[in-house]
Design an enzyme around this catalytic site. Sequence first.
Site, PDB file in Angstrom:
ATOM      1  N   LYS A 189     -26.393 -41.461 -27.357  1.00 51.98           N
ATOM      2  CA  LYS A 189     -25.897 -40.096 -27.561  1.00 51.98           C
ATOM      3  C   LYS A 189     -24.413 -40.123 -27.220  1.00 51.98           C
ATOM      4  O   LYS A 189     -24.033 -40.197 -26.051  1.00 51.98           O
ATOM      5  CB  LYS A 189     -26.645 -39.106 -26.663  1.00 51.98           C
ATOM      6  CG  LYS A 189     -26.243 -37.660 -26.890  1.00 51.98           C
ATOM      7  CD  LYS A 189     -27.082 -36.729 -26.018  1.00 51.98           C
ATOM      8  CE  LYS A 189     -26.941 -35.269 -26.363  1.00 51.98           C
ATOM      9  NZ  LYS A 189     -25.612 -34.755 -26.415  1.00 51.98           N
ATOM     10  N   ARG A 237     -19.895 -32.920 -33.170  1.00 56.16           N
ATOM     11  CA  ARG A 237     -20.632 -33.126 -34.412  1.00 56.16           C
ATOM     12  C   ARG A 237     -19.724 -32.889 -35.596  1.00 56.16           C
ATOM     13  O   ARG A 237     -18.962 -31.915 -35.618  1.00 56.16           O
ATOM     14  CB  ARG A 237     -21.776 -32.104 -34.431  1.00 56.16           C
ATOM     15  CG  ARG A 237     -22.792 -32.243 -35.539  1.00 56.16           C
ATOM     16  CD  ARG A 237     -23.850 -33.211 -35.108  1.00 56.16           C
ATOM     17  NE  ARG A 237     -24.963 -33.271 -36.020  1.00 56.16           N
ATOM     18  CZ  ARG A 237     -26.150 -32.730 -35.777  1.00 56.16           C
ATOM     19  NH1 ARG A 237     -26.354 -32.020 -34.691  1.00 56.16           N
ATOM     20  NH2 ARG A 237     -27.152 -32.901 -36.633  1.00 56.16           N
ATOM     21  N   GLU A 293     -21.061 -38.140 -35.147  1.00 55.11           N
ATOM     22  CA  GLU A 293     -20.460 -37.666 -33.903  1.00 55.11           C
ATOM     23  C   GLU A 293     -19.085 -38.330 -33.833  1.00 55.11           C
ATOM     24  O   GLU A 293     -18.972 -39.559 -33.921  1.00 55.11           O
ATOM     25  CB  GLU A 293     -21.326 -38.077 -32.711  1.00 55.11           C
ATOM     26  CG  GLU A 293     -20.840 -37.557 -31.384  1.00 55.11           C
ATOM     27  CD  GLU A 293     -21.256 -36.095 -31.088  1.00 55.11           C
ATOM     28  OE1 GLU A 293     -21.844 -35.433 -31.974  1.00 55.11           O
ATOM     29  OE2 GLU A 293     -20.963 -35.636 -29.980  1.00 55.11           O
ATOM     30  N   ARG A 313     -19.954 -28.202 -36.470  1.00 49.12           N
ATOM     31  CA  ARG A 313     -21.302 -27.618 -36.532  1.00 49.12           C
ATOM     32  C   ARG A 313     -21.251 -26.103 -36.671  1.00 49.12           C
ATOM     33  O   ARG A 313     -22.251 -25.466 -36.970  1.00 49.12           O
ATOM     34  CB  ARG A 313     -22.133 -28.054 -35.333  1.00 49.12           C
ATOM     35  CG  ARG A 313     -21.629 -27.520 -34.025  1.00 49.12           C
ATOM     36  CD  ARG A 313     -22.275 -28.275 -32.924  1.00 49.12           C
ATOM     37  NE  ARG A 313     -23.308 -27.502 -32.265  1.00 49.12           N
ATOM     38  CZ  ARG A 313     -24.106 -28.009 -31.337  1.00 49.12           C
ATOM     39  NH1 ARG A 313     -24.024 -29.273 -31.029  1.00 49.12           N
ATOM     40  NH2 ARG A 313     -24.987 -27.259 -30.742  1.00 49.12           N
ATOM     41  N   LYS A 365     -33.201 -34.859 -27.404  1.00 43.57           N
ATOM     42  CA  LYS A 365     -32.141 -35.417 -26.554  1.00 43.57           C
ATOM     43  C   LYS A 365     -32.659 -35.655 -25.149  1.00 43.57           C
ATOM     44  O   LYS A 365     -33.461 -34.881 -24.633  1.00 43.57           O
ATOM     45  CB  LYS A 365     -30.926 -34.486 -26.545  1.00 43.57           C
ATOM     46  CG  LYS A 365     -31.215 -33.102 -26.040  1.00 43.57           C
ATOM     47  CD  LYS A 365     -30.007 -32.187 -26.172  1.00 43.57           C
ATOM     48  CE  LYS A 365     -30.425 -30.763 -25.883  1.00 43.57           C
ATOM     49  NZ  LYS A 365     -29.380 -29.772 -26.102  1.00 43.57           N
ATOM     50  N   ARG A 369     -34.308 -26.535 -35.097  1.00 41.74           N
ATOM     51  CA  ARG A 369     -34.627 -27.264 -33.876  1.00 41.74           C
ATOM     52  C   ARG A 369     -36.123 -27.539 -33.940  1.00 41.74           C
ATOM     53  O   ARG A 369     -36.920 -26.828 -33.351  1.00 41.74           O
ATOM     54  CB  ARG A 369     -34.316 -26.346 -32.690  1.00 41.74           C
ATOM     55  CG  ARG A 369     -33.623 -27.004 -31.543  1.00 41.74           C
ATOM     56  CD  ARG A 369     -33.280 -25.979 -30.486  1.00 41.74           C
ATOM     57  NE  ARG A 369     -31.927 -25.486 -30.583  1.00 41.74           N
ATOM     58  CZ  ARG A 369     -30.846 -26.163 -30.238  1.00 41.74           C
ATOM     59  NH1 ARG A 369     -30.952 -27.389 -29.768  1.00 41.74           N
ATOM     60  NH2 ARG A 369     -29.649 -25.640 -30.357  1.00 41.74           N
ATOM     61  N   PHE A 409     -24.693 -41.235 -37.970  1.00 48.99           N
ATOM     62  CA  PHE A 409     -26.108 -41.422 -37.633  1.00 48.99           C
ATOM     63  C   PHE A 409     -27.080 -40.880 -38.675  1.00 48.99           C
ATOM     64  O   PHE A 409     -28.277 -41.074 -38.551  1.00 48.99           O
ATOM     65  CB  PHE A 409     -26.431 -40.873 -36.240  1.00 48.99           C
ATOM     66  CG  PHE A 409     -26.066 -39.432 -36.013  1.00 48.99           C
ATOM     67  CD1 PHE A 409     -26.851 -38.417 -36.519  1.00 48.99           C
ATOM     68  CD2 PHE A 409     -24.934 -39.100 -35.291  1.00 48.99           C
ATOM     69  CE1 PHE A 409     -26.522 -37.090 -36.310  1.00 48.99           C
ATOM     70  CE2 PHE A 409     -24.601 -37.774 -35.063  1.00 48.99           C
ATOM     71  CZ  PHE A 409     -25.397 -36.755 -35.580  1.00 48.99           C
TER      72      PHE A 409
HETATM   73  P1  ATP Z   1     -23.915 -30.468 -24.578  1.00 51.89           P
HETATM   74  O1  ATP Z   1     -23.637 -29.001 -24.711  1.00 51.89           O
HETATM   75  O2  ATP Z   1     -25.001 -30.787 -23.582  1.00 51.89           O
HETATM   76  O3  ATP Z   1     -22.721 -31.336 -24.488  1.00 51.89           O
HETATM   77  P2  ATP Z   1     -24.602 -30.151 -27.234  1.00 51.89           P
HETATM   78  O4  ATP Z   1     -25.207 -28.816 -26.993  1.00 51.89           O
HETATM   79  O5  ATP Z   1     -23.334 -30.261 -27.951  1.00 51.89           O
HETATM   80  O6  ATP Z   1     -24.549 -30.930 -25.886  1.00 51.89           O
HETATM   81  P3  ATP Z   1     -27.003 -31.361 -27.508  1.00 51.89           P
HETATM   82  O7  ATP Z   1     -27.864 -30.320 -28.121  1.00 51.89           O
HETATM   83  O8  ATP Z   1     -27.094 -31.647 -26.059  1.00 51.89           O
HETATM   84  O9  ATP Z   1     -25.557 -31.052 -27.960  1.00 51.89           O
HETATM   85  O10 ATP Z   1     -27.248 -32.746 -28.257  1.00 51.89           O
HETATM   86  C1  ATP Z   1     -27.217 -32.863 -29.635  1.00 51.89           C
HETATM   87  C2  ATP Z   1     -25.864 -33.309 -30.055  1.00 51.89           C
HETATM   88  O11 ATP Z   1     -25.631 -34.661 -29.690  1.00 51.89           O
HETATM   89  C3  ATP Z   1     -25.716 -33.347 -31.559  1.00 51.89           C
HETATM   90  O12 ATP Z   1     -25.395 -32.070 -32.051  1.00 51.89           O
HETATM   91  C4  ATP Z   1     -24.581 -34.333 -31.762  1.00 51.89           C
HETATM   92  O13 ATP Z   1     -23.365 -33.617 -31.735  1.00 51.89           O
HETATM   93  C5  ATP Z   1     -24.639 -35.206 -30.537  1.00 51.89           C
HETATM   94  N1  ATP Z   1     -24.979 -36.635 -30.800  1.00 51.89           N
HETATM   95  C6  ATP Z   1     -24.373 -37.687 -30.228  1.00 51.89           C
HETATM   96  N2  ATP Z   1     -24.900 -38.839 -30.624  1.00 51.89           N
HETATM   97  C7  ATP Z   1     -25.877 -38.541 -31.523  1.00 51.89           C
HETATM   98  C8  ATP Z   1     -26.793 -39.320 -32.291  1.00 51.89           C
HETATM   99  N3  ATP Z   1     -26.832 -40.664 -32.228  1.00 51.89           N
HETATM  100  N4  ATP Z   1     -27.653 -38.658 -33.095  1.00 51.89           N
HETATM  101  C9  ATP Z   1     -27.640 -37.291 -33.174  1.00 51.89           C
HETATM  102  N5  ATP Z   1     -26.798 -36.513 -32.462  1.00 51.89           N
HETATM  103  C10 ATP Z   1     -25.921 -37.113 -31.645  1.00 51.89           C
END
Ligand code: ATP
Length: 557
Positions: free
Chosen positions: A252, A257, A302, A272, A425, A419, A343
């Site tokens: 991750k 994104r 990402e 996003r 995650k 979702r 990804f």
């Molecule tokens: P946080 O707010 O905790 O930093 P977030 O809310 O932006 O995270 P999460 O929902 O925690 O995001 O995790 C999903 C996000 O992780 C995805 O939207 C993407 O941006 C990121 N990501 C990083 N590496 C990957 C991967 N290998 N595959 C998919 N998503 C990934």
Amino acid sequence: MDYLRFAELYHALSQTTKRIEKAQILVPFLQELHKSGRPEWIYLLRGKVLPDYDPGEFGISTQIAIKVVCVSFGVTSAQVVQKLNTVGDIGEVAETFAQKKQQSVLFSTKLSVRKVFGNLSKVISIEGNGAIDRKLALLAELFTSASPLEAKYLVRTVLSDLRVGVADAILLDALAEAFFADDPSMRMKLEEAYDLANDFALLFDAAVEGKSAIDHIALVPGRPVKAMLAVKADSFAEAFRICGTPVAVEYKYDGFRMHIHKKGEKVFLFTRKLENVTSQFPDVVQAIRKHVRGDSFILDCEVVGFNPQTKKYTPFEAISQRIKRKYDINKLVHDLPVEINVFDVLFFQDKSVLDLPFVERRKIVDKIIRSEPWKIRVSSQIITENEHDAEAFYKKALEVGEEGVMIKKIDAPYKQGRRVGYMVKLKPSAADFDLVIVGAEYGTGKRGGLLTSYIVACRSGDQFLEVGKVSSGLKEKEEEGMSYDEMTALLKPLIIEEKGNEVVVTPKVVVSVTYQNIQRSPSYTSGYALRFPRITIYRPDKGIDEIADLADLEEKA
Ligand code: ATP
């Protein structure tokens, strides 16, 4: 159609917070609106004249709105300000002055939706020298023939503060009911089509035509599509249960994104939030042209920042500037370079691949990306059904400084905007929430004139509920991170109301807030308060529909 029809609709919508009632109010209106032959007028329901993903703004501050009221209704700014101080809402101020004017004139012309839509579209497109005066003239032309109710909602529209609460879900409910009342399966189809198109005019037009037109709404490179979202797991056992085994486990990456679209020679980059950031990332555009094979595609990635000297990855905070900044781009490209981690793929060679299983989509990614370190690569991945191997991969991810891992269901399609548990995650737990700023307070002394503490809120349906007041985490200087100056510059144009030292702002600025614990508290509208809250990052990549929900807070309390 007269604009009065819209104004009356806004009024009716503002009288209820109930989703079902709002949808019921919208159904006959949509059936009537379609007869106008102008599907784009549906944007006005959300106070816009462009699709949601288009960032075009009216560029009207409260100060300019006050001027418009003065010019249109022949009153002085002192009169407007005095009234504003007593009623607190510029919409109601405009309504009052329009009423007074209406009583003193014998004839008035009707305001058509065509005229309103046309002038508002021009207001958005005007730039450069004398822009404010020209915008003012276009608005004054509308206000002079506006009835009191029309004036109220016109002001709120141009200040992006309509307050009638037509969320996506409500509009989708209403479209389903208005055009497919006999087929309950169409509600979900409409939502899927909307998540592909992100354009209510297009959806409305197709809904009027019928089911097959909805089915034909397709992915188009160049038009943003919502990203598939992840659910959270606390252990691999839980993640394996959600995805079924074997699973794909990936690093991750800690960046932001990006959906990368290519059509012929043209490359488009979207966050996003569906914001077009192509011009901010010429380096990404170049890397895509050079390192990815294929004439047309949409990649899910990402984008991660790194320090060009030390070759160490930088936290999101550093590269968030790359999204925000619209000038000195070449310097930023040099100082804050990024690496693209690909990804997933949604579209390839003129065809949607959303319905292919994830493993097949990943094969396409592997085939078309020519990796080059620090430019572009395919995300690190293992496929396993063994918790032990997955744990080892997770440890390695944390050792190399990644945020955690993503676990993916290998036979799942890509579900835009949802979702659904196809992507899970797993990361070390941290107590933080993404929240939106709804108010702020001016500082004193050397921080006088700057907004230095912020009321943050979570969501509950269409409403924003306050959860605390944050005054730490920001920096004095820009180089050290998000500064008070920057935050003040972001919030000032969003001010809706001033009460002494405090301001109310349109909810738009999303921040991540860490805290020590959550307590029940009557001081805030959510009924909860975060203790020791601290802003860690400004999230320009996140929209207000992505912030924490009241249920998330309840779960942690
Ligand atoms: P946080 O707010 O905790 O930093 P977030 O809310 O932006 O995270 P999460 O929902 O925690 O995001 O995790 C999903 C996000 O992780 C995805 O939207 C993407 O941006 C990121 N990501 C990083 N590496 C990957 C991967 N290998 N595959 C998919 N998503 C990934």
